[in-house]
Enzyme design. Structure first.
Site, PDB file in Angstrom:
ATOM      1  N   LYS A  52       0.847  -1.203   0.000  1.00  0.00           N
ATOM      2  CA  LYS A  52       0.000   0.000   0.000  1.00  0.00           C
ATOM      3  C   LYS A  52       0.882   1.254   0.000  1.00  0.00           C
ATOM      4  O   LYS A  52       0.597   2.233  -0.696  1.00  0.00           O
ATOM      5  CB  LYS A  52      -0.937  -0.024   1.221  1.00  0.00           C
ATOM      6  CG  LYS A  52      -2.007  -1.100   1.099  1.00  0.00           C
ATOM      7  CD  LYS A  52      -2.742  -1.387   2.400  1.00  0.00           C
ATOM      8  CE  LYS A  52      -3.644  -2.605   2.225  1.00  0.00           C
ATOM      9  NZ  LYS A  52      -4.336  -3.018   3.461  1.00  0.00           N
ATOM     10  N   GLN A  96      -4.634  -1.862   9.810  1.00  0.00           N
ATOM     11  CA  GLN A  96      -4.454  -3.151   9.148  1.00  0.00           C
ATOM     12  C   GLN A  96      -4.946  -4.284  10.039  1.00  0.00           C
ATOM     13  O   GLN A  96      -4.552  -4.396  11.194  1.00  0.00           O
ATOM     14  CB  GLN A  96      -2.967  -3.341   8.787  1.00  0.00           C
ATOM     15  CG  GLN A  96      -2.673  -4.620   8.025  1.00  0.00           C
ATOM     16  CD  GLN A  96      -3.298  -4.632   6.631  1.00  0.00           C
ATOM     17  OE1 GLN A  96      -3.232  -3.655   5.888  1.00  0.00           O
ATOM     18  NE2 GLN A  96      -3.913  -5.754   6.267  1.00  0.00           N
ATOM     19  N   ASP A 119     -11.124   2.167   4.163  1.00  0.00           N
ATOM     20  CA  ASP A 119     -11.341   0.718   4.036  1.00  0.00           C
ATOM     21  C   ASP A 119     -12.823   0.397   3.872  1.00  0.00           C
ATOM     22  O   ASP A 119     -13.182  -0.716   3.485  1.00  0.00           O
ATOM     23  CB  ASP A 119     -10.822  -0.006   5.295  1.00  0.00           C
ATOM     24  CG  ASP A 119      -9.458  -0.651   5.070  1.00  0.00           C
ATOM     25  OD1 ASP A 119      -9.100  -0.894   3.905  1.00  0.00           O
ATOM     26  OD2 ASP A 119      -8.769  -0.922   6.078  1.00  0.00           O
TER      27      ASP A 119
END
Ligand code: NAP
Length: 294
Positions: A52, A96, A119
Site C-alpha cells: 500500500k 491493518q 477501508d
C-alpha cells in the site's frame, strides 16, 4: 479462456489517479495523505502495508505507516485513531487487520471517523453501501467490480455465487453484484461453512467469487463451462523450494478450473493488485469529499 489481469488493469487505474493528483497539486491543493496503522509483527500484514505504501508513492500520495508494538493496548490504539480522526493533514487511514487478540477489532473499526474510513469497514459506510449511496466501498469487492468493468463482462441477469460471507469481502461483494447497474443486476447466492452441497450451487453459477481462504477449494468438477471465476483467496502454503519458504495459493484449483472458464483471475496478479488500487481510489475520493465539505 481470458486471464483477468489485475496487474495491467490496476497499473492503468494508477496512472489515472496519478494524473488527477498532479492536477490537484497544480491547482495549489495538497497531495492526498493515507496513513496505515500496523500493530504487531504479522508477516502478511507487513507485506500488505508495504504494498500500500509503494502504491501511494506511485500515484503521488503522501503516506505514513505507524508501526505499533504487539503489546499496544486497545486504549492506546483508540487514542491513535482519535488523533488521526482529528489530524487535518490526514485524508484517510486504515488499521491493518487482523489485530492482536487482546484488541477488539469491531471497537476499533467503529472508532474511525466514517469520512476517513477508506477501508469502508465502518457501519455507517457499510450501511450506505447496502443502500447504494456514495461511500467508501471495501477495497477488495470494489477492485473486483472494477476488474469486471475493465473486461466488459456482462453481469446482467447472471447467477453469481459468492463463496464466503465475511464483512470485508463476501457480504459487500454479494451486495454490489445484486445492485442495479453494470456490473451488477446479478442474482446472487452466498455460500459459507454451513451451506450444504456447495457444488450444487457453483455448478449453476455464471460467475463465482471465491473468498474462503481454503486453498484450491473450487475444483474443476464444481464449475460449469464458460463460467467467470474470481479468486480472492490468498493462503501462504509452506514450500521449501521457494526462497521465502512458502507460496501463495488461491481458493481455486487453477489448472482444473481455467480450461472450463471464460474468464479467470490468476493468483497472484488478479484480485490483489485491484484491492490496493481501490484503496488508492478511496483515498483520492476522501480527499475530494473533504475539500467539498470545507
Ligand atoms: P474470512 O473472514 O475468514 O471468511 C471466510 C469465509 O469463508 C467465511 O464466511 C467462512 O464461513 C467461509 N468458509 C471458510 N471455509 C469454508 C469451507 N470449507 N466451506 C465453505 N465456506 C467456508 O476471510 P476473508 O477475510 O473474507 O478472506 C477470504 C480469503 O481472501 C482469504 O484467503 C484472504 O487472505 C483473502 N483476501 C484476499 C484479498 C486480496 O486482496 N486478494 C483481500 C482480502 C482477503 P463462516 O462464515 O461460516 O465461517
Amino acid at each position: 479462456m481470458v486471464l483477468l489481469d489485475g496487474k495491467t488493469t490496476s497499473a492503468a487505474i494508477k496512472q489515472q489517479i496519478a494524473k488527477q493528483v498532479e492536477e490537484l497539486v497544480a491547482n495549489g491543493e495538497k497531495r492526498p495523505h493515507l496513513v496505515a496503522i500496523l500493530v504487531g509483527d504479522n508477516g502478511a500484514s507487513k507485506t500488505y502495508v508495504a504494498a500500500k505504501e509503494k502504491a501511494c508513492g506511485e500515484v503521488g500520495f503522501n503516506s505514513t505507516v505507524l508501526r505499533l508494538p504487539e503489546e499496544t493496548t486497545e486504549a492506546e490504539l483508540l487514542k491513535e485513531v482519535d488523533r488521526l480522526n482529528h489530524d487535518d493533514d490526514v485524508d484517510g487511514f486504515i488499521v491493518q487487520l487482523p489485530l492482536p487478540k487482546h484488541i477488539n477489532e469491531q471497537r476499533i473499526i467503529e472508532a474511525v471517523d466514517p469520512s476517513k474510513d477508506v477501508d469502508g469497514f465502518h457501519p455507517v459506510n457499510v450501511g450506505k453501501l447496502s443502500l447504494g449511496l456514495p461511500t467508501f466501498v471495501s477495497a477488495t469487492p470494489f477492485g473486483i467490480m472494477e476488474l469486471l468493468k475493465a473486461y466488459n463482462i456482462d453481469t446482467k441477469g447472471k447467477h453469481c455465487v459468492v463463496l464466503g460471507r465475511s464483512n470485508i469481502v463476501g457480504r459487500p461483494m454479494a451486495n454490489l453484484l445484486s445492485q442495479k447497474g453494470n456490473p451488477g443486476d446479478c442474482t446472487v447466492t452466498i455460500c459459507h461453512s454451513r451451506t450444504q452441497d456447495i457444488a450444487s450451487y457453483t455448478r449453476s453459477a455464471d460467475i463465482i467469487v471465491a473468498a474462503l481462504g481454503v486453498p484450491e477449494f473450487l475444483k474443476g468438477d464444481m464449475v460449469k463451462d464458460g463460467a467467470v471465476i474470481v479468486d480472492v483467496g490468498i493462503t501462504r502454503v509452506p514450500d521449501e523450494t521457494r526462497p521465502k519458504g512458502y507460496r501463495i495459493v488461491g481458493d481455486v484449483a487453477f489448472d482444473e478450473v481455467a480450461p472450463k472458464a471464460s474468464y479467470i483471475t490468476p493468483v497472484p496478479g488478479g484480485v490483489g493488485p485491484m484491492t490496493i488500487v481501490s484503496l488508492m481510489k478511496n483515498t483520492l475520493q476522501a480527499a475530494q469529499w473533504r475539500k467539498q465539505a470545507e
